[in-house]
Design a protein around this motif. Structure first.
Motif, PDB file in Angstrom:
ATOM      1  N   THR A   1      16.925  -2.561  -8.126  1.00 53.56           N
ATOM      2  CA  THR A   1      16.093  -3.442  -7.302  1.00 53.56           C
ATOM      3  C   THR A   1      15.342  -4.468  -8.154  1.00 53.56           C
ATOM      4  OG1 THR A   1      14.330  -1.755  -7.322  1.00 53.56           O
ATOM      5  CG2 THR A   1      15.805  -1.788  -5.417  1.00 53.56           C
TER       6      THR A   1
ATOM      7  N   MET B   1      16.354  -8.154  -6.876  1.00 61.97           N
ATOM      8  CA  MET B   1      15.266  -8.946  -6.299  1.00 61.97           C
ATOM      9  C   MET B   1      14.776 -10.016  -7.277  1.00 61.97           C
ATOM     10  SD  MET B   1      14.978  -8.188  -3.231  1.00 61.97           S
ATOM     11  CE  MET B   1      13.562  -9.249  -2.958  1.00 61.97           C
TER      12      MET B   1
ATOM     13  N   CYS C   1      10.777  -8.473   5.123  1.00 61.01           N
ATOM     14  CA  CYS C   1      10.777  -8.618   3.665  1.00 61.01           C
ATOM     15  C   CYS C   1       9.746  -7.683   3.041  1.00 61.01           C
ATOM     16  CB  CYS C   1      10.478 -10.058   3.278  1.00 61.01           C
ATOM     17  SG  CYS C   1      11.767 -11.249   3.714  1.00 61.01           S
TER      18      CYS C   1
ATOM     19  N   MET D   1      10.831  -4.052   2.756  1.00 56.95           N
ATOM     20  CA  MET D   1      11.766  -3.749   1.676  1.00 56.95           C
ATOM     21  C   MET D   1      11.039  -3.175   0.468  1.00 56.95           C
ATOM     22  SD  MET D   1      14.140  -7.168   1.925  1.00 56.95           S
ATOM     23  CE  MET D   1      14.979  -6.809   0.389  1.00 56.95           C
TER      24      MET D   1
ATOM     25  N   VAL E   1      11.192  -3.331  -5.695  1.00 54.23           N
ATOM     26  CA  VAL E   1      11.380  -4.533  -4.878  1.00 54.23           C
ATOM     27  C   VAL E   1      10.198  -5.481  -5.052  1.00 54.23           C
ATOM     28  CG1 VAL E   1      11.512  -5.428  -2.528  1.00 54.23           C
ATOM     29  CG2 VAL E   1      12.906  -3.453  -3.189  1.00 54.23           C
TER      30      VAL E   1
ATOM     31  N   ALA F   1       9.037  -9.786  -2.558  1.00 56.68           N
ATOM     32  CA  ALA F   1       9.935  -9.856  -1.405  1.00 56.68           C
ATOM     33  C   ALA F   1       9.425 -10.837  -0.359  1.00 56.68           C
ATOM     34  CB  ALA F   1      10.095  -8.469  -0.791  1.00 56.68           C
TER      35      ALA F   1
END
Length: 290
Positions: free
Chosen positions: A122, A126, A169, A172, A178, A183
């Motif tokens: 992640t 991301m 978002c 997440m 993340v 996000a």
């Protein structure tokens, strides 16, 4: 957990909560690298109350205005078209996804989601998304020989659809690595919002989610190796450091690119994969904390 551990983890929480690099991942990684037990999801959620208190104070004028207008709109129909009243509703709407998924995925958040291999993935993925969003924003702001400068959206353009997308978002970020701010800011930039607007809504949107999560996890505080004293101490440290960071970050994003954070995320993710692949670090390091 020792007082020294709580001080370091509180410091890490305060330094990383508002930056798009994931505070939950860094708490997990700090413990793993230091050979400590994983502080756990409850400790993370409670210390985030400290950083969200910093948000409440930093944005106190905005929050007071929004809350006042929202309450007035409940009885005064003429207030329902007021931007601040609408922002109150949009923060509520945007908080729905993380509320639903946070309860639904509670066992995964406290277990499989804390696997260091997932965190490494992640961080990288991301990071790339944030980099793309940042470049698109920079292109609109700078224009070019064959492109005109494009006006990007502000919070006055925010509606229910975009509010829900922001909320998805944010949800997440239930996966460590993340990043809540990363996000939501990425989502905002990809939807065409300015950096400052995306960051501001990101911070406002986090308030109900983080405070609710912290309150929910209070029942698990003091269990296992993490006692109440160190948890409260870490929360206070996170508040003090977090306030300084948010003030710096809001100034930073008005003139600077997110690329330093993008590079940092990708390099950290790669380093994690190397350490895990060479058996220097276990993907489940410290998980005996429960």
């Amino acid at each position: 957990m020792s007082w020294f551990e709580s001080f370091i983890l509180g410091l890490v929480q305060g330094l990383t909560e508002f930056l798009p690099i994931s505070s939950s991942a860094h708490l997990r990684l700090t413990a793993a690298f230091a050979g400590w037990q994983d502080p756990g999801a409850a400790f993370t959620a409670i210390t985030q109350i400290g950083t969200e208190t910093a948000v409440l104070i930093y944005f106190r004028k905005d929050i007071a205005r929004i809350v006042t207008a929202w309450f007035r709109s409940l009885t005064d129909k003429s207030m329902r078209s007021d931007h601040d009243a609408q922002m109150g509703w949009l923060v509520i709407v945007g908080s729905i996804p993380i509320g639903v998924l946070g309860i639904t995925l509670k066992d995964q958040i406290e277990g499989p989601f804390r696997d260091l291999r997932l965190i490494a993935t992640t961080l990288i993925v991301m990071g790339i998304v944030l980099g793309i969003a940042d470049r698109l924003a920079a292109r609109d702001e700078a224009g070019g020989r064959h492109r005109v400068v494009r006006d990007r959206k502000t919070l006055k353009d925010l509606g229910v659809k975009d509010g829900l997308i922001f909320g998805v978002c944010q949800a997440m970020a239930l996966i460590p690595g993340v990043s809540r701010s990363g996000a939501t800011i990425s989502g905002g930039l990809l939807m065409g919002y300015t950096r400052e607007s995306a960051a501001r809504y990101s911070f406002l949107l986090a308030i109900p989610a983080v405070l609710a999560s912290g309150a929910y996890e209070l029942k698990d505080a003091g269990e296992g190796h993490v006692s109440w004293g160190p948890t409260i101490f870490a929360t206070i440290i996170a508040f003090a450091v977090g306030y300084a960071v948010i003030a710096w970050f809001m100034k930073f994003i008005t003139t600077k690119s997110f690329m330093p954070f993008v590079i940092y995320r990708i390099l950290l993710g790669i380093l994690l994969f190397i350490l895990i692949g060479t058996d220097v670090l276990s993907p489940h390091a410290g998980e005996s904390a429960g």
